[in-house]
Design a protein around this motif. Sequence first.
Motif, short mmCIF file in Angstrom:
data_model
loop_
_atom_site.label_atom_id
_atom_site.label_comp_id
_atom_site.label_asym_id
_atom_site.label_seq_id
_atom_site.Cartn_x
_atom_site.Cartn_y
_atom_site.Cartn_z
N ASP A 83 0.83 -1.20 0.00
CA ASP A 83 0.00 0.00 0.00
C ASP A 83 0.87 1.26 0.00
O ASP A 83 0.61 2.21 -0.73
CB ASP A 83 -0.95 -0.01 1.20
N SER A 84 1.94 1.25 0.82
CA SER A 84 2.83 2.42 0.87
C SER A 84 3.57 2.62 -0.45
O SER A 84 3.99 3.72 -0.78
CB SER A 84 3.83 2.29 2.02
N TRP A 85 3.72 1.53 -1.21
CA TRP A 85 4.37 1.61 -2.54
C TRP A 85 3.35 1.91 -3.64
O TRP A 85 3.65 1.84 -4.81
CB TRP A 85 5.10 0.32 -2.85
N LYS A 86 2.10 2.21 -3.24
CA LYS A 86 1.03 2.61 -4.16
C LYS A 86 0.62 1.49 -5.13
O LYS A 86 0.26 1.75 -6.29
CB LYS A 86 1.42 3.87 -4.97
N PRO A 88 -2.05 -0.93 -6.49
CA PRO A 88 -3.51 -0.96 -6.43
C PRO A 88 -4.03 -2.17 -5.64
O PRO A 88 -3.40 -3.23 -5.61
CB PRO A 88 -3.92 -1.05 -7.90
N THR A 92 -2.63 -5.97 -5.14
CA THR A 92 -2.16 -6.32 -3.80
C THR A 92 -2.81 -7.63 -3.35
O THR A 92 -2.13 -8.53 -2.85
CB THR A 92 -2.47 -5.20 -2.79
N THR A 115 4.63 -2.66 -11.06
CA THR A 115 5.45 -1.46 -10.88
C THR A 115 6.11 -0.99 -12.17
O THR A 115 6.50 0.16 -12.27
CB THR A 115 6.55 -1.68 -9.81
#
Length: 202
Positions: A83-86, A88, A92, A115
């Motif tokens: 989540d902190s690495w954005k 979705p 995830t 990514t």
Amino acid sequence: GLSMEDVRTYFRQEFCKKMDSETYGKSGHDYMVRHLFGKEGKRSDKTPYGCMKIITGSGPSSGDCHGCPFKHMDATNLEKKLDSWKIPKVQTREILRLVEGQHYQIACSKYYEVTHKKGDAGFGLNHPNQYFLESQITLGNKVNVGKQGYQSSQSSSVQGSQSSSINGSRSTSQSISKTGNAPILTSAELEELGEDDDFDDM
């Protein structure tokens, strides 16, 4: 890769965030870096651990900075990290399902695809250095493959080939990359190296 001095500086700076310089000097970390670059001990370069060795080996202890996040992080912390690495939510959940099924390398490949905005990477990841190389090529960066090169699935190949002995006994076919005279290992050779990594002689 980085030069030995750059690696020594990096590790000194990072470890001295948790310990003083004197403790770091006695810790053996600097010796380990010099050993890995072939400047101590038997004076031979070491191949970094492959994914299978990292996954099946002992995990990191509290405060350590190594290991496979897909294998060694619990699901709650991994979800928070993704989540902190954005990443979705849909991806995830898919990554977490793969981790729950103990498909750590596939989870890593899925993370790579998300990514790097690739629908299907078209290759399996077997080594952290391979991840780095594939990432740099996807991002359009030039990469000096170095002495322990790893062939990218994205790279076109070969000027010539040579035979080389790894660990003094096995013979492997290696290719010369366009980026220089660095040997490039095939996926089979990477897996073989990952199984045979041995740091017991230090």
